[in-house]
Design a protein around this motif. Structure first.
Motif, mmCIF file in Angstrom:
data_model
loop_
_atom_site.group_PDB
_atom_site.id
_atom_site.type_symbol
_atom_site.label_atom_id
_atom_site.label_comp_id
_atom_site.label_asym_id
_atom_site.label_seq_id
_atom_site.Cartn_x
_atom_site.Cartn_y
_atom_site.Cartn_z
ATOM 1 N N ASN A 271 0.846 -1.190 0.000
ATOM 2 C CA ASN A 271 0.000 0.000 0.000
ATOM 3 C C ASN A 271 0.880 1.238 0.000
ATOM 4 N N ILE A 272 0.690 2.096 -0.986
ATOM 5 C CA ILE A 272 1.496 3.311 -1.125
ATOM 6 C C ILE A 272 0.557 4.505 -1.076
ATOM 7 N N SER A 273 0.869 5.446 -0.195
ATOM 8 C CA SER A 273 0.006 6.613 -0.050
ATOM 9 C C SER A 273 0.855 7.847 0.214
ATOM 10 N N GLY A 274 0.588 8.914 -0.541
ATOM 11 C CA GLY A 274 1.324 10.162 -0.326
ATOM 12 C C GLY A 274 0.819 11.255 -1.245
ATOM 13 N N HIS A 275 0.432 12.368 -0.667
ATOM 14 C CA HIS A 275 -0.110 13.469 -1.465
ATOM 15 C C HIS A 275 0.986 14.234 -2.205
ATOM 16 N N LYS A 276 2.238 14.090 -1.769
ATOM 17 C CA LYS A 276 3.331 14.780 -2.448
ATOM 18 C C LYS A 276 4.066 13.890 -3.436
ATOM 19 N N LEU A 277 3.666 12.638 -3.532
ATOM 20 C CA LEU A 277 4.332 11.722 -4.459
ATOM 21 C C LEU A 277 4.192 12.228 -5.894
ATOM 22 N N ARG A 278 5.348 12.371 -6.565
ATOM 23 C CA ARG A 278 5.362 12.824 -7.953
ATOM 24 C C ARG A 278 5.829 11.734 -8.908
ATOM 25 N N ASN A 300 -1.945 -1.304 -3.926
ATOM 26 C CA ASN A 300 -2.811 -0.127 -3.813
ATOM 27 C C ASN A 300 -1.953 1.126 -3.863
ATOM 28 N N ILE A 301 -2.319 2.059 -4.704
ATOM 29 C CA ILE A 301 -1.612 3.338 -4.783
ATOM 30 C C ILE A 301 -2.614 4.468 -4.613
ATOM 31 N N CYS A 302 -2.335 5.335 -3.668
ATOM 32 C CA CYS A 302 -3.134 6.543 -3.476
ATOM 33 C C CYS A 302 -2.179 7.729 -3.561
ATOM 34 N N ALA A 303 -2.067 8.295 -4.761
ATOM 35 C CA ALA A 303 -1.144 9.407 -5.002
ATOM 36 C C ALA A 303 -1.805 10.366 -5.990
ATOM 37 N N PRO A 304 -2.726 11.175 -5.523
ATOM 38 C CA PRO A 304 -3.520 12.012 -6.429
ATOM 39 C C PRO A 304 -2.714 13.031 -7.216
ATOM 40 N N ASN A 305 -1.502 13.376 -6.761
ATOM 41 C CA ASN A 305 -0.680 14.365 -7.457
ATOM 42 C C ASN A 305 0.470 13.733 -8.230
ATOM 43 N N LEU A 306 0.393 12.420 -8.453
ATOM 44 C CA LEU A 306 1.448 11.705 -9.165
ATOM 45 C C LEU A 306 1.563 12.204 -10.603
ATOM 46 N N LYS A 307 2.818 12.409 -11.038
ATOM 47 C CA LYS A 307 3.063 12.882 -12.399
ATOM 48 C C LYS A 307 3.708 11.820 -13.285
ATOM 49 N N ARG A 323 -7.397 7.505 -8.514
ATOM 50 C CA ARG A 323 -7.559 8.597 -9.481
ATOM 51 C C ARG A 323 -6.222 9.325 -9.642
ATOM 52 N N LEU A 324 -5.687 9.277 -10.853
ATOM 53 C CA LEU A 324 -4.396 9.913 -11.158
ATOM 54 C C LEU A 324 -4.647 11.093 -12.095
ATOM 55 N N GLU A 325 -5.269 12.118 -11.573
ATOM 56 C CA GLU A 325 -5.697 13.229 -12.410
ATOM 57 C C GLU A 325 -4.548 14.120 -12.851
ATOM 58 N N CYS A 326 -3.427 14.086 -12.152
ATOM 59 C CA CYS A 326 -2.276 14.934 -12.504
ATOM 60 C C CYS A 326 -1.218 14.174 -13.293
ATOM 61 N N LEU A 327 -1.483 12.920 -13.636
ATOM 62 C CA LEU A 327 -0.493 12.082 -14.303
ATOM 63 C C LEU A 327 -0.102 12.664 -15.657
ATOM 64 N N GLU A 328 1.210 12.733 -15.900
ATOM 65 C CA GLU A 328 1.727 13.258 -17.164
ATOM 66 C C GLU A 328 2.362 12.178 -18.024
ATOM 67 N N GLU A 329 3.038 11.221 -17.402
ATOM 68 C CA GLU A 329 3.683 10.166 -18.183
ATOM 69 C C GLU A 329 3.574 8.822 -17.486
ATOM 70 N N ALA A 330 3.401 7.779 -18.294
ATOM 71 C CA ALA A 330 3.265 6.424 -17.751
ATOM 72 C C ALA A 330 3.955 5.442 -18.682
ATOM 73 N N GLU A 331 4.625 4.465 -18.092
ATOM 74 C CA GLU A 331 5.264 3.392 -18.865
ATOM 75 C C GLU A 331 4.835 2.057 -18.271
ATOM 76 N N ILE A 332 4.283 1.197 -19.112
ATOM 77 C CA ILE A 332 3.802 -0.106 -18.672
ATOM 78 C C ILE A 332 4.603 -1.189 -19.390
ATOM 79 N N CYS A 333 5.273 -2.022 -18.615
ATOM 80 C CA CYS A 333 6.051 -3.128 -19.171
ATOM 81 C C CYS A 333 5.496 -4.428 -18.601
ATOM 82 N N LEU A 334 4.774 -5.143 -19.429
ATOM 83 C CA LEU A 334 4.200 -6.427 -19.020
ATOM 84 C C LEU A 334 5.243 -7.508 -19.221
ATOM 85 N N LEU A 335 5.483 -8.295 -18.182
ATOM 86 C CA LEU A 335 6.484 -9.353 -18.253
ATOM 87 C C LEU A 335 5.836 -10.702 -17.990
ATOM 88 N N PRO A 336 6.313 -11.751 -18.660
ATOM 89 C CA PRO A 336 5.768 -13.088 -18.382
ATOM 90 C C PRO A 336 6.134 -13.530 -16.975
#
Length: 528
Positions: A271-278, A300-307, A323-336
């Motif tokens: 569980n990760i939670s932080g309002h300043k997490l960028r 679980n991630i609760c980081a509403p200001n994550l970028k 809800r990641l309303e401030c998200l600017e970039e995301a990278e998803i790497c699916l691994l077997p």
């Protein structure tokens, strides 16, 4: 005496520069010793203790700088320093004396890299013939010295501490006083599998940056200590960290801004939670499976200001990103994940990935690796990603079975300005697999992604599907500035035809021929 020291320093400096015989003038040394303290100290901060010692022998002024430099590196020791126990003892004694002679001069940065061998040799041979008590005494002596040096730099108000101790001996846990040092702002610990104990929850730490690698954490209490006592922490990095049992970990911080986790084992619930997490980077899986692929791990991630978010793993666990309303970039790497071979189902991959991407709908930059892209293309309805401006995906190739899924993914990206499509360089299927869709197909799709495109890079492997897609973009992307096409030697003629497109004259075209691309086998032999 000083002349001898100067000659030694000159030889050492020439060796450090990597050019044998390079002349270092006496004037250069004089200029260095005449610099203001803070400038000279900055230059000396790049030297390891062995080279710093040579500098301290040059003159009285150099010795003053040598004993007052605020940055120390106990590193760069050579094999000759450890050839015998006597030589090692002399090195210990020298480092003890150096820290003693420093007096009350503060140390702002201290780096120690120490490799402890389990066998010592003297001039007569090995210590294998010593009884176990004598060997244990030798090992304990070395451990005592190491931790004494760390205690000393803590006493001198160290601010940045980097500890890297590699030993196959029984090293005691890192003392809690290190984590509780009032002056310490940044701590990096690599103990190669040794134990790290948590201080009392009633304690307080001024740490702003904590990096742990190859350590064993006894229980969940360490993470509770981070959440409760590290009120100033901004950066947390955990690499190859494991617990001594199953852990349900909560990292909750009001100050944390950056979190990096790679190969953290024995964690089932995170569980990760932080309002300043960028920024969050979660690399590889956590925990071990217990039989049920969907319930034995939970994220679980609760980081509403994550970028920025980077997720790498099998995604067989439950993932709740909030809800990641401030998200600017995301990278998803699916691994077997071999642990779930009995549960492999392409539909499961698509469902989980779709759930993750729905949480990333506000991202402006989206990067998907090959496994993630292919899992998405083999699904049904695509998630709507209307805010994406930069998209990078990786496909096997412009196969007939994949092309129909591309409009579904790209169709809603009305703000897309940069598109990168990577593909495998080796082609294994028949030609017909890549020839079923011409430019007319793309015209009928009426996809919104075409209108704002400014820069496109496409890697081609074989067939005409990819070329037709490139032709469609050239003819209909009115804002396009540059297109880069990586192609096989067999596609060179087709590239010449693309130059004749009606829009090509206003666009920078970059054709890159890749000799390794095309209908090849893995060893590079052409398919007949």
């Amino acid at each position: 005496m000083e002349d001898r020291g100067k000659r030694k320093l000159l030889a050492t400096t020439a060796s450090c520069q990597g050019h044998e015989g390079r002349a270092v003038t006496k004037g250069l040394i004089d200029r260095l010793s005449n610099l203001p303290d803070h400038v000279a100290h900055h230059i000396l901060s790049f030297l390891e203790i062995t080279d710093l010692t040579c500098f301290g022998c040059v003159s009285k002024r150099c010795r003053e700088l040598y004993l007052s430099t605020p940055s120390l590196k106990f590193d760069g020791f050579y094999c000759k320093h450890f050839e015998t126990y006597d030589k090692r003892l002399r090195l210990w004694s020298y480092l003890d004396r150096y820290l003693c002679h420093r007096g009350v001069n503060e140390i702002q940065r201290f780096h120690i890299h120490w490799e402890v061998e389990s066998e010592y040799q003297d001039s007569e041979g090995s210590f294998d013939d010593l009884d176990s008590r004598d060997q244990k005494s030798l090992y304990e002596d070395e451990n005592f010295r190491l931790f004494t040096w760390i205690y000393n730099v803590i006493r001198l108000n160290v601010q940045v501490l980097d500890i890297r101790i590699k030993t196959d001996l029984q090293t005691p846990p890192l003392p809690p006083c290190v984590l509780l040092c009032g002056s310490l702002k940044s701590l990096s610990v690599n103990m190669f599998g040794k134990i790290l104990k948590a201080p009392s929850l009633a304690s307080f730490s001024n740490l702003e940056c904590l990096k742990l690698q190859d350590v064993i954490i006894l229980d969940e209490g360490f993470f509770k200590w981070i959440s409760c006592s590290c009120k100033c922490i901004k950066e947390l990095s955990l690499i190859h960290v494991c617990g001594k049992g199953t852990m349900h970990v909560t990292i909750e911080s009001t100050s944390l801004e950056s979190l990096f986790i790679e190969r953290v084992y024995s964690i089932f619930h995170l569980n990760i939670s932080g309002h300043k997490l960028r920024k969050i980077i979660l690399n590889r899986n956590f925990g071990y499976c217990t039989g049920n692929p969907r319930t034995d791990k939970l994220l679980n991630i609760c980081a509403p200001n994550l970028k920025s978010l980077n997720l790498t793993g099998s995604f067989r666990n439950q993932v709740n990103l909030g809800r990641l309303e401030c998200l600017e970039e995301a990278e998803i790497c699916l691994l077997p994940d071999d642990d779930y071979s009995d549960y492999d189902n392409p539909d499961d991959d698509f469902v989980i990935l779709s759930e993750v991407l729905c949480c990333l709908c506000n991202a402006k930059v989206l990067i998907l690796n090959k496994e993630a892209t292919m899992a998405l293309f083999k699904g049904y309805s695509m998630p709507l990603l209307k805010n994406v401006c930069y998209l990078c995906i990786h496909i096997e190739g412009f196969l007939d079975i994949l092309v129909p899924a591309m409009p579904s993914l790209l169709g809603g990206m009305s703000k897309l300005s940069t598109l990168i499509i990577k593909s495998d360089p080796f082609f294994r299927g028949p030609k017909a697999d890549c020839r079923g869709f011409n430019m007319g197909y793309w015209k009928l799709q009426n996809t919104a992604f075409i209108y704002q495109l400014k820069e496109v890079t496409v890697e081609l492997s074989h067939g005409s599907n990819g070329i037709e897609f490139a032709r469609y973009i050239l003819d209909h992307a009115q804002n396009l500035n540059k297109m880069t096409l990586v192609h096989s030697p067999q596609q060179s003629n087709a590239m010449s035809k693309l130059k004749k497109s009606k829009m090509a004259s206003n666009i920078t075209l970059d054709f890159q021929e890749d000799q390794e691309r095309g209908p090849q086998k893995r060893r590079g032999r052409r398919v007949a």
